[in-house]
Design an enzyme around this catalytic site. Structure first.
Site, mmCIF file in Angstrom:
data_model
loop_
_atom_site.group_PDB
_atom_site.id
_atom_site.type_symbol
_atom_site.label_atom_id
_atom_site.label_comp_id
_atom_site.label_asym_id
_atom_site.label_seq_id
_atom_site.Cartn_x
_atom_site.Cartn_y
_atom_site.Cartn_z
ATOM 1 N N GLY A 1 0.826 -1.197 0.000
ATOM 2 C CA GLY A 1 0.000 0.000 0.000
ATOM 3 C C GLY A 1 0.861 1.248 0.000
ATOM 4 O O GLY A 1 0.530 2.250 0.635
ATOM 5 N N ASP B 1 -2.149 -7.323 -5.445
ATOM 6 C CA ASP B 1 -3.374 -7.300 -4.648
ATOM 7 C C ASP B 1 -3.167 -8.201 -3.434
ATOM 8 O O ASP B 1 -3.044 -9.424 -3.582
ATOM 9 C CB ASP B 1 -4.545 -7.793 -5.497
ATOM 10 C CG ASP B 1 -5.877 -7.771 -4.759
ATOM 11 O OD1 ASP B 1 -5.884 -7.544 -3.532
ATOM 12 O OD2 ASP B 1 -6.911 -8.003 -5.413
ATOM 13 N N VAL B 2 -3.121 -7.605 -2.239
ATOM 14 C CA VAL B 2 -2.789 -8.407 -1.060
ATOM 15 C C VAL B 2 -3.935 -9.307 -0.607
ATOM 16 O O VAL B 2 -3.766 -10.084 0.343
ATOM 17 C CB VAL B 2 -2.330 -7.518 0.121
ATOM 18 C CG1 VAL B 2 -1.060 -6.769 -0.230
ATOM 19 C CG2 VAL B 2 -3.433 -6.586 0.578
ATOM 20 N N SER C 1 -2.907 1.080 14.687
ATOM 21 C CA SER C 1 -3.890 2.162 14.741
ATOM 22 C C SER C 1 -4.230 2.450 16.192
ATOM 23 O O SER C 1 -4.088 1.578 17.063
ATOM 24 C CB SER C 1 -5.162 1.741 13.995
ATOM 25 O OG SER C 1 -6.263 2.549 14.322
ATOM 26 N N SER D 1 -7.052 2.502 17.165
ATOM 27 C CA SER D 1 -8.200 1.634 17.440
ATOM 28 C C SER D 1 -7.793 0.335 18.131
ATOM 29 O O SER D 1 -8.653 -0.425 18.581
ATOM 30 C CB SER D 1 -8.955 1.316 16.146
ATOM 31 O OG SER D 1 -8.141 0.588 15.244
ATOM 32 N N TYR E 1 -12.597 -2.902 11.813
ATOM 33 C CA TYR E 1 -11.292 -2.269 11.601
ATOM 34 C C TYR E 1 -10.420 -2.432 12.846
ATOM 35 O O TYR E 1 -9.267 -2.849 12.766
ATOM 36 C CB TYR E 1 -11.488 -0.788 11.274
ATOM 37 C CG TYR E 1 -10.220 -0.033 10.962
ATOM 38 C CD1 TYR E 1 -9.699 -0.007 9.669
ATOM 39 C CD2 TYR E 1 -9.539 0.672 11.958
ATOM 40 C CE1 TYR E 1 -8.530 0.693 9.379
ATOM 41 C CE2 TYR E 1 -8.382 1.369 11.680
ATOM 42 C CZ TYR E 1 -7.880 1.381 10.390
ATOM 43 O OH TYR E 1 -6.715 2.074 10.112
ATOM 44 N N LYS F 1 -6.812 -4.512 13.387
ATOM 45 C CA LYS F 1 -5.595 -3.875 13.903
ATOM 46 C C LYS F 1 -5.170 -4.497 15.229
ATOM 47 O O LYS F 1 -3.977 -4.665 15.501
ATOM 48 C CB LYS F 1 -5.826 -2.371 14.061
ATOM 49 C CG LYS F 1 -6.012 -1.626 12.744
ATOM 50 C CD LYS F 1 -4.804 -1.743 11.820
ATOM 51 C CE LYS F 1 -4.953 -0.885 10.581
ATOM 52 N NZ LYS F 1 -3.776 -0.979 9.680
ATOM 53 N N ILE G 1 -4.351 10.380 10.970
ATOM 54 C CA ILE G 1 -3.422 10.926 9.978
ATOM 55 C C ILE G 1 -4.228 11.429 8.783
ATOM 56 O O ILE G 1 -5.066 10.703 8.232
ATOM 57 C CB ILE G 1 -2.407 9.864 9.514
ATOM 58 C CG1 ILE G 1 -1.644 9.296 10.717
ATOM 59 C CG2 ILE G 1 -1.433 10.460 8.501
ATOM 60 C CD1 ILE G 1 -0.796 10.291 11.483
#
Length: 261
Positions: free
Chosen positions: A17, A67-68, A151, A153, A164, A168, A197
């Site tokens: 990414g 593409d992961v 993150s 999170s 999400y 993480k 960010i």
């Protein structure tokens, strides 16, 4: 003569990414410090645009459309990266997406779609990196740095983004396991956990982005939201030999927000 303790000349780094946002910030920091870099992204045109910017720092840059969510594509992509530069010293598992859905209304496609990128993609990238680094170590060339993009999170609940935070949090746990398992080969594993960010992704909706930015400014001791360049120092440090005894850690880069809440 002063010595640059964080010089990465001669080292190579792969950033997933890496063609925009936080990933490009990681790649730019590593390139500025002298590393040769491999950037992955799904769009070849965006990859090449980012690669041209990175080449301005003087190192070699290899851009590859990977593409992961495709395990076989990851395996082939890591092989191409090693063929291009001969080795990988640092691998940054950064590729990720952000979607929102109230937990009670979350459907399977939203849940699995995010985990396929943010969690499973990272797992297989790191597995391939570990295989390469272990083989190097067994041949007498120990060392390597695995860096996972975490993150805030991990530590705080975010409404409508349970999936999400789940991804993480799992990556944070994975990093500790990798530090314990791969340490005997000289391979280190650490997480960089950014706060909010400002990127194309986080500001995609101008109104929501502006509201979040204002909230972060009010709650962050340093009085502002972050930018990708605020993460460059951490990634350069973890890729450098100055962090050779640093593993199994999570570095929070959020302007002090977590400590103030």
């Amino acid at each position: 003569m002063a010595e640059n303790l964080f010089d990465l000349t001669g080292k190579t780094a792969l950033i997933t990414g890496g063609n925009s946002g936080i990933g490009f910030g990681f790649a730019r920091g590593l390139a500025r410090a002298g590393a040769d870099v491999v950037i992955w992204g799904r769009r070849a045109d965006r990859n090449e645009e980012a690669a041209e910017k990175l080449r301005a720092y003087g190192g070699r840059v290899f851009a590859d459309a990977v593409d992961v969510t495709d395990e076989s594509a990851i395996v082939a992509g890591v092989a191409r990266a090693i063929a291009a530069f001969g080795r990988l010293d640092t691998v940054v598992a950064n590729a990720g997406i952000a979607t929102q859905a109230p937990f009670a209304a979350m459907d399977s496609a939203t849940y699995h779609g995010l985990l396929d990128v943010n969690l499973h993609g990272a797992v297989f990238v790191l597995r391939e990196a570990a295989r390469h680094m272990i083989a190097r170590a067994e041949a007498g060339d120990r060392g390597g740095s695995l860096i996972l993009c975490g993150s805030g999170s991990i530590f705080q609940g975010v409404p409508t983004m349970a999936h999400y935070g789940l991804a993480k949090g799992a990556l944070n746990s994975l990093s500790k396991a990798l530090a314990a398992e791969l340490g005997p080969h000289g391979i280190r594993s650490n997480v960089i956990a950014p706060g909010f960010i400002q990127t194309e992704m986080t500001l995609a909706d101008p109104d929501i982005g502006a509201a979040i930015t204002k909230m972060v400014e009010e709650k962050t001791p340093l009085g502002r939201a972050g930018w990708p360049e605020d993460l460059e120092g951490a990634v350069v440090y973890l890729a450098s030999d100055m962090s050779r005894y640093h593993t199994g850690d999570t570095l929070v880069i959020d302007g002090g927000k977590l400590s103030a809440n």
